[in-house]
Design a protein around this motif. Structure first.
Motif, PDB file in Angstrom:
ATOM      1  N   MET A 453      56.016 -64.415  87.209  1.00 26.68           N
ATOM      2  CA  MET A 453      56.841 -65.094  86.205  1.00 26.68           C
ATOM      3  C   MET A 453      58.137 -64.335  85.973  1.00 26.68           C
ATOM      4  O   MET A 453      59.220 -64.949  85.862  1.00 26.68           O
ATOM      5  CB  MET A 453      56.038 -65.203  84.903  1.00 26.68           C
ATOM      6  N   PHE A 454      58.065 -63.002  85.927  1.00 30.38           N
ATOM      7  CA  PHE A 454      59.267 -62.204  85.733  1.00 30.38           C
ATOM      8  C   PHE A 454      60.219 -62.345  86.927  1.00 30.38           C
ATOM      9  O   PHE A 454      61.454 -62.416  86.755  1.00 30.38           O
ATOM     10  CB  PHE A 454      58.903 -60.739  85.538  1.00 30.38           C
ATOM     11  N   CYS A 455      59.649 -62.387  88.135  1.00 27.93           N
ATOM     12  CA  CYS A 455      60.505 -62.533  89.315  1.00 27.93           C
ATOM     13  C   CYS A 455      61.232 -63.865  89.305  1.00 27.93           C
ATOM     14  O   CYS A 455      62.428 -63.946  89.678  1.00 27.93           O
ATOM     15  CB  CYS A 455      59.665 -62.403  90.591  1.00 27.93           C
ATOM     16  N   GLU A 456      60.538 -64.924  88.899  1.00 29.10           N
ATOM     17  CA  GLU A 456      61.180 -66.232  88.806  1.00 29.10           C
ATOM     18  C   GLU A 456      62.182 -66.285  87.666  1.00 29.10           C
ATOM     19  O   GLU A 456      63.191 -67.013  87.745  1.00 29.10           O
ATOM     20  CB  GLU A 456      60.122 -67.314  88.612  1.00 29.10           C
ATOM     21  N   MET A 457      61.932 -65.504  86.638  1.00 31.42           N
ATOM     22  CA  MET A 457      62.809 -65.505  85.473  1.00 31.42           C
ATOM     23  C   MET A 457      64.126 -64.786  85.768  1.00 31.42           C
ATOM     24  O   MET A 457      65.213 -65.313  85.481  1.00 31.42           O
ATOM     25  CB  MET A 457      62.078 -64.815  84.306  1.00 31.42           C
ATOM     26  N   ASP A 458      64.039 -63.579  86.352  1.00 35.40           N
ATOM     27  CA  ASP A 458      65.246 -62.784  86.637  1.00 35.40           C
ATOM     28  C   ASP A 458      64.881 -61.761  87.702  1.00 35.40           C
ATOM     29  O   ASP A 458      64.402 -60.653  87.397  1.00 35.40           O
ATOM     30  CB  ASP A 458      65.737 -62.097  85.368  1.00 35.40           C
ATOM     31  N   GLU A 459      65.091 -62.117  88.954  1.00 29.16           N
ATOM     32  CA  GLU A 459      64.670 -61.249  90.053  1.00 29.16           C
ATOM     33  C   GLU A 459      65.483 -59.962  90.087  1.00 29.16           C
ATOM     34  O   GLU A 459      64.953 -58.879  90.395  1.00 29.16           O
ATOM     35  CB  GLU A 459      64.810 -62.014  91.374  1.00 29.16           C
ATOM     36  N   GLU A 460      66.781 -60.041  89.802  1.00 25.16           N
ATOM     37  CA  GLU A 460      67.603 -58.826  89.802  1.00 25.16           C
ATOM     38  C   GLU A 460      67.117 -57.833  88.764  1.00 25.16           C
ATOM     39  O   GLU A 460      67.096 -56.616  89.023  1.00 25.16           O
ATOM     40  CB  GLU A 460      69.064 -59.201  89.529  1.00 25.16           C
ATOM     41  N   LEU A 461      66.721 -58.328  87.593  1.00 26.63           N
ATOM     42  CA  LEU A 461      66.210 -57.444  86.543  1.00 26.63           C
ATOM     43  C   LEU A 461      64.914 -56.781  86.988  1.00 26.63           C
ATOM     44  O   LEU A 461      64.703 -55.581  86.744  1.00 26.63           O
ATOM     45  CB  LEU A 461      65.987 -58.242  85.252  1.00 26.63           C
ATOM     46  N   VAL A 462      64.056 -57.535  87.696  1.00 24.87           N
ATOM     47  CA  VAL A 462      62.792 -56.964  88.177  1.00 24.87           C
ATOM     48  C   VAL A 462      63.055 -55.874  89.205  1.00 24.87           C
ATOM     49  O   VAL A 462      62.422 -54.804  89.188  1.00 24.87           O
ATOM     50  CB  VAL A 462      61.895 -58.081  88.744  1.00 24.87           C
ATOM     51  N   LEU A 463      63.977 -56.133  90.119  1.00 22.56           N
ATOM     52  CA  LEU A 463      64.300 -55.113  91.119  1.00 22.56           C
ATOM     53  C   LEU A 463      64.879 -53.867  90.465  1.00 22.56           C
ATOM     54  O   LEU A 463      64.572 -52.726  90.874  1.00 22.56           O
ATOM     55  CB  LEU A 463      65.301 -55.685  92.128  1.00 22.56           C
ATOM     56  N   ALA A 464      65.724 -54.059  89.460  1.00 21.97           N
ATOM     57  CA  ALA A 464      66.292 -52.903  88.758  1.00 21.97           C
ATOM     58  C   ALA A 464      65.189 -52.111  88.050  1.00 21.97           C
ATOM     59  O   ALA A 464      65.194 -50.870  88.073  1.00 21.97           O
ATOM     60  CB  ALA A 464      67.338 -53.374  87.755  1.00 21.97           C
TER      61      ALA A 464
END
Length: 516
Positions: A453-464
């Motif tokens: 769900m987090f990846c779908e929400m904001d993948e750049e934020l998850v990678l950071a």
């Protein structure tokens, strides 16, 4: 002779005049003598007053009415009331005598029996129970008129029968808690108590508050509140209904009732940690809070801060948590700005080692967040989701599972999405540790769903967040290696020192400092 005849005429005239004047005292005396001394009764009526008219009505009344007081009927409340024999049925007396019979039966029921010995005076107990049942039926029919004498007698009877001191509770320190199931204790006196409570409820429901406030006063209410500590759930249920009706009808007592209930809660939370009636009191106040006018008074907010929020502290919170949550939600529904204050209070009393309480707290947090505005949510989201991160990573699978399920709530998910830059970094590390180490498969599946769900929400934020977590892990590894090397040096130094201590230094002979 003329003078004596004149005197006789005057005396006769005086007797005739006096005989026509109604004398209540002589009438009462005649009733007092009835059934006691028939000779005296005949003498009372031989004074020249004719008693042939209405003789049948007097004789019929004398068959059922027994005077126990010979006082003249005055304008006061109690004096001169005909106390009718209490064992007579209401059907056997006239409508004029029913009120006096009602008071007599109330006075008769003031006697309290010992129910611990069922064989002792069982007949009198049955008579009292039957009398109480007759009183309930009489009041239910609407025939009872609550004048001053009746109100005083009923309140006195209720006080004598209901107000009592409960035996002390012997609880060990290692027992008791929210998961303990104790068998309810039923009062053997309940057959009488139930009738008395029914009478009191009907009295409070039908009487004029202005007329009855002299009898239902502060002292009466305090004694009534003390009864909420009864171990009999049937009695507490009756008390709940009666106190709610008093609060609704007697507006003059409302501030005092709120203050008295607050004192009970303070005593429970900060002193005794045991009370049987907290759930019932909170159930009453759930209805009371819903009727608070807006804007909320400072007194009502203080009740939330000083009474309701500290009620989360006791270990027995599970007994009344449902009612407590309802009260808190009612406050937030009245004033949404209170949400942040309530959540801070929950975080203050958050259980650390009690998983069952933690489950209750998470459920309450979910209900509160559903009513929280974005502005109030932003005030408490950092400390709240730090705590939720700990819950996500809990080794107790129910706590971890319940914390994961918060993301299934659309309202809460919407708050998280709008504040993901702050919330995702707070819980990301807990989710990663779960994915690597958690033992429960259901928790692992929920963790994978939230990560997706987090990846779908904001993948750049998850990678950071992932890169930051890797940096933190590498830093932790370096710190751990540095700490290991430091300990090795300390152990080597300690070993060298112990070897040096084993070498014995040469002992010098002691010299005498005193000249011989």
């Amino acid at each position: 002779m003329s003078i004596s005849a004149e005197n006789c005429c005057i005396a006769t005239m005086l007797k005739q005049i006096l005989s026509k004047i109604p004398r209540k005292s002589s009438k009462s005396d005649s009733f007092d003598s009835t059934g006691i001394d028939s000779g005296n009764n005949s003498n009372n009526w031989d004074s020249g007053v004719s008693c042939t008219n209405g003789g049948h009505s007097f004789s019929s009344r004398l068959n059922v009415v027994k005077r126990v007081s010979s006082a003249v009927f005055p304008a006061s409340i109690m004096a001169g009331v005909e106390a009718v024999e209490p064992h007579i049925s209401f059907k056997e007396v006239s409508n004029l005598q029913k009120q006096n019979l009602f008071v007599s039966k109330l006075n008769f029921c003031c006697k309290v029996f010992d129910f611990n010995d069922p064989d002792k005076i069982a007949a009198q107990q049955d008579i009292k129970h039957q009398t109480l049942m007759e009183l309930v039926d009489f009041v239910s029919s609407g025939s009872a008129k609550f004048n001053e004498a009746a109100m005083a007698a009923l309140c006195k009877m209720c006080a004598i029968n209901l107000f009592r001191v409960f035996p002390p509770k012997y609880l060990s320190n290692n027992t008791g808690g929210e998961t303990d199931i104790e068998e309810p204790m039923f009062d053997p006196y309940w057959s009488h108590l139930q009738c008395v409570y029914d009478l009191l409820l009907r009295f409070i429901s039908s009487v004029d508050a202005k007329a009855a406030k002299k009898h239902i006063d502060h002292a009466f209410i305090v004694r009534l509140l003390d009864l909420f500590d009864s171990e009999d759930p049937r009695e507490r249920d009756c008390l709940k209904t009666i106190l709610h009706r008093i609060y609704g009808n007697f507006m003059v007592h409302r501030p005092f009732i709120r203050k008295a209930v607050s004192n009970i809660i303070y005593h429970f939370v900060f002193e005794t940690d045991h009370h049987n009636g907290i759930a019932e009191l909170l159930e009453i106040f759930g209805s009371v809070i819903s009727g608070f006018a807006l804007p909320l008074k400072e007194e009502h907010k203080l009740f939330l801060w000083r009474a309701l929020i500290p009620l989360h502290k006791p270990k027995s919170v599970g007994v009344y948590h449902q009612q407590l949550t309802y009260c808190v939600v009612q406050f937030i529904d009245k004033d949404p700005k209170l949400a942040s204050t309530v959540i801070r209070g929950l975080l203050k009393y958050w259980p650390v080692t009690n998983s069952q309480k933690e489950l209750m707290f998470i459920s309450e947090i979910e209900e509160i967040l559903e009513m929280t505005t974005m502005e109030e949510f932003q005030k408490i989201m950092v400390p709240l989701f730090r705590r939720m991160g700990c819950c996500l990573n809990s080794s107790h699978y129910q706590v971890a599972e319940r914390a994961h399920l918060l993301w299934n709530n659309e309202r809460i998910l919407n708050l998280i999405v709008h504040n993901r830059q702050v919330i995702v970094p707070l819980v990301f590390s807990a989710l990663e540790r779960n994915a690597q180490n958690h033992w429960n498969q259901a928790v692992l599946n929920l963790t994978q769903n939230i990560r997706k769900m987090f990846c779908e929400m904001d993948e750049e934020l998850v990678l950071a967040c992932r890169s930051k977590l890797e940096e933190e892990d590498s830093m932790l590894s370096l710190k751990a290696e540095k700490r290991r090397l430091t300990w090795e040096r300390l152990e080597n130094a300690a070993g060298f020192q112990s070897a040096a201590d084993n070498i014995l230094a040469p002992v010098k002979p002691a010299t005498c400092s005193v000249a011989c």
